[in-house]
Scaffold this active site. Structure first.
Site, PDB file in Angstrom:
ATOM      1  N   HIS A   1       0.846   7.209  -2.602  1.00  0.00           N
ATOM      2  CA  HIS A   1       0.618   7.169  -4.054  1.00  0.00           C
ATOM      3  C   HIS A   1      -0.290   8.343  -4.416  1.00  0.00           C
ATOM      4  O   HIS A   1      -1.315   8.575  -3.751  1.00  0.00           O
ATOM      5  CB  HIS A   1      -0.142   5.890  -4.455  1.00  0.00           C
ATOM      6  CG  HIS A   1       0.587   4.613  -4.215  1.00  0.00           C
ATOM      7  ND1 HIS A   1       1.195   3.894  -5.219  1.00  0.00           N
ATOM      8  CD2 HIS A   1       0.785   3.891  -3.079  1.00  0.00           C
ATOM      9  CE1 HIS A   1       1.732   2.788  -4.720  1.00  0.00           C
ATOM     10  NE2 HIS A   1       1.493   2.760  -3.422  1.00  0.00           N
TER      11      HIS A   1
ATOM     12  N   GLY B   1      -1.817  -4.340   0.001  1.00  0.00           N
ATOM     13  CA  GLY B   1      -1.101  -4.026  -1.233  1.00  0.00           C
ATOM     14  C   GLY B   1       0.286  -3.449  -1.024  1.00  0.00           C
ATOM     15  O   GLY B   1       0.944  -3.064  -1.990  1.00  0.00           O
TER      16      GLY B   1
ATOM     17  N   ASP C   1       6.108   6.380 -10.451  1.00  0.00           N
ATOM     18  CA  ASP C   1       6.047   4.946 -10.176  1.00  0.00           C
ATOM     19  C   ASP C   1       6.524   4.182 -11.414  1.00  0.00           C
ATOM     20  O   ASP C   1       6.164   4.504 -12.541  1.00  0.00           O
ATOM     21  CB  ASP C   1       4.609   4.532  -9.819  1.00  0.00           C
ATOM     22  CG  ASP C   1       4.570   3.181  -9.117  1.00  0.00           C
ATOM     23  OD1 ASP C   1       4.239   3.135  -7.925  1.00  0.00           O
ATOM     24  OD2 ASP C   1       4.888   2.161  -9.778  1.00  0.00           O
ATOM     25  N   ILE C   2       7.337   3.162 -11.188  1.00  0.00           N
ATOM     26  CA  ILE C   2       7.910   2.380 -12.278  1.00  0.00           C
ATOM     27  C   ILE C   2       6.847   1.529 -12.988  1.00  0.00           C
ATOM     28  O   ILE C   2       7.031   1.127 -14.136  1.00  0.00           O
ATOM     29  CB  ILE C   2       9.073   1.503 -11.734  1.00  0.00           C
ATOM     30  CG1 ILE C   2      10.065   1.180 -12.832  1.00  0.00           C
ATOM     31  CG2 ILE C   2       8.560   0.268 -11.031  1.00  0.00           C
ATOM     32  CD1 ILE C   2      11.382   0.611 -12.321  1.00  0.00           C
TER      33      ILE C   2
ATOM     34  N   HIS D   1       4.990   5.555   1.940  1.00  0.00           N
ATOM     35  CA  HIS D   1       4.893   6.421   0.763  1.00  0.00           C
ATOM     36  C   HIS D   1       3.426   6.653   0.455  1.00  0.00           C
ATOM     37  O   HIS D   1       2.579   5.802   0.737  1.00  0.00           O
ATOM     38  CB  HIS D   1       5.603   5.802  -0.446  1.00  0.00           C
ATOM     39  CG  HIS D   1       5.217   4.382  -0.705  1.00  0.00           C
ATOM     40  ND1 HIS D   1       5.720   3.336   0.046  1.00  0.00           N
ATOM     41  CD2 HIS D   1       4.351   3.828  -1.588  1.00  0.00           C
ATOM     42  CE1 HIS D   1       5.194   2.206  -0.383  1.00  0.00           C
ATOM     43  NE2 HIS D   1       4.356   2.476  -1.373  1.00  0.00           N
TER      44      HIS D   1
ATOM     45  N   ASN E   1      -0.816   2.136   1.353  1.00  0.00           N
ATOM     46  CA  ASN E   1      -1.070   0.725   1.616  1.00  0.00           C
ATOM     47  C   ASN E   1      -0.310   0.308   2.875  1.00  0.00           C
ATOM     48  O   ASN E   1       0.911   0.485   2.947  1.00  0.00           O
ATOM     49  CB  ASN E   1      -0.606  -0.127   0.423  1.00  0.00           C
ATOM     50  CG  ASN E   1      -1.408   0.174  -0.840  1.00  0.00           C
ATOM     51  OD1 ASN E   1      -2.616   0.387  -0.778  1.00  0.00           O
ATOM     52  ND2 ASN E   1      -0.735   0.210  -1.983  1.00  0.00           N
TER      53      ASN E   1
HETATM   54  P1  AMP Z   1       3.234  -0.290  -2.390  1.00  0.00           P
HETATM   55  O1  AMP Z   1       2.817  -1.523  -3.131  1.00  0.00           O
HETATM   56  O2  AMP Z   1       2.102   0.543  -1.869  1.00  0.00           O
HETATM   57  O3  AMP Z   1       4.268  -0.618  -1.339  1.00  0.00           O
HETATM   58  O4  AMP Z   1       3.918   0.642  -3.477  1.00  0.00           O
HETATM   59  C1  AMP Z   1       5.204   0.410  -3.964  1.00  0.00           C
HETATM   60  C2  AMP Z   1       5.257   1.039  -5.321  1.00  0.00           C
HETATM   61  O5  AMP Z   1       6.619   1.242  -5.657  1.00  0.00           O
HETATM   62  C3  AMP Z   1       4.648   0.178  -6.433  1.00  0.00           C
HETATM   63  O6  AMP Z   1       3.596   0.901  -7.061  1.00  0.00           O
HETATM   64  C4  AMP Z   1       5.818  -0.071  -7.370  1.00  0.00           C
HETATM   65  O7  AMP Z   1       5.447  -0.058  -8.729  1.00  0.00           O
HETATM   66  C5  AMP Z   1       6.754   1.082  -7.032  1.00  0.00           C
HETATM   67  N1  AMP Z   1       8.152   0.847  -7.291  1.00  0.00           N
HETATM   68  C6  AMP Z   1       8.886  -0.246  -6.968  1.00  0.00           C
HETATM   69  N2  AMP Z   1      10.161  -0.089  -7.360  1.00  0.00           N
HETATM   70  C7  AMP Z   1      10.244   1.136  -7.931  1.00  0.00           C
HETATM   71  C8  AMP Z   1      11.292   1.890  -8.534  1.00  0.00           C
HETATM   72  N3  AMP Z   1      12.549   1.402  -8.635  1.00  0.00           N
HETATM   73  N4  AMP Z   1      11.009   3.119  -9.034  1.00  0.00           N
HETATM   74  C9  AMP Z   1       9.754   3.610  -8.945  1.00  0.00           C
HETATM   75  N5  AMP Z   1       8.725   2.961  -8.379  1.00  0.00           N
HETATM   76  C10 AMP Z   1       8.961   1.735  -7.889  1.00  0.00           C
END
Ligand code: AMP
Length: 116
Positions: free
Chosen positions: A104, A95, A34-35, A102, A89
């Site tokens: 987490h 969230g 995760d970024i 996906h 989520n």
């Molecule tokens: P959600 O909020 O459950 O939809 O999770 C989306 C997740 O994707 C968040 O934790 C973000 O930090 C992560 N995210 C968004 N863009 C990227 C990216 N380019 N690379 C890795 N993780 C990302």
């Protein structure tokens, strides 16, 4: 919510259009870091075939969904993680920020319950 016509950031990562820290990949999914990590270990298990969110999953997705959990198990095992949390989520209030299902996987710190 975003329509299926619009590519998500995860589809762009899966297609190799934008870079990501990919820690594992097979025919059905990728695992990326995760970024914006919320724990010392925070990866996302993302199916290559887009399902917007769990509420959009079909009965026919049962095998895929099971395999994603097995991938979470395998990631944990291969990284010697015995304490971890899996989160999905569904919807903005829960969230969700990326409309591409996906899981987490968070680990490396103690976690509170109920979640915030
Ligand atoms: P959600 O909020 O459950 O939809 O999770 C989306 C997740 O994707 C968040 O934790 C973000 O930090 C992560 N995210 C968004 N863009 C990227 C990216 N380019 N690379 C890795 N993780 C990302």
């Amino acid at each position: 919510m975003t329509s299926v016509e619009e590519k998500t950031i995860f589809e762009k990562i899966i297609n190799g259009e934008i870079p990501a820290d990919i820690v594992f990949e097979n025919d059905i999914a990728v695992v990326i870091r995760d970024i914006n990590p919320q724990a010392p270990v925070h990866v996302l298990i993302i199916p290559k075939r887009r399902i917007d969110r769990i509420e959009a999953a079909q009965d026919g997705d049962t095998e895929l969904l099971g395999k994603l959990l097995i991938m979470a198990r395998d990631f944990a095992k291969s990284h010697n993680l015995t304490e971890f949390r899996l989160v999905i989520n569904n919807g903005q209030q829960a969230g969700e920020t990326v409309p591409h299902l996906h899981i987490h996987l968070l680990s490396g710190r103690s976690m509170a319950w109920p979640p915030g």
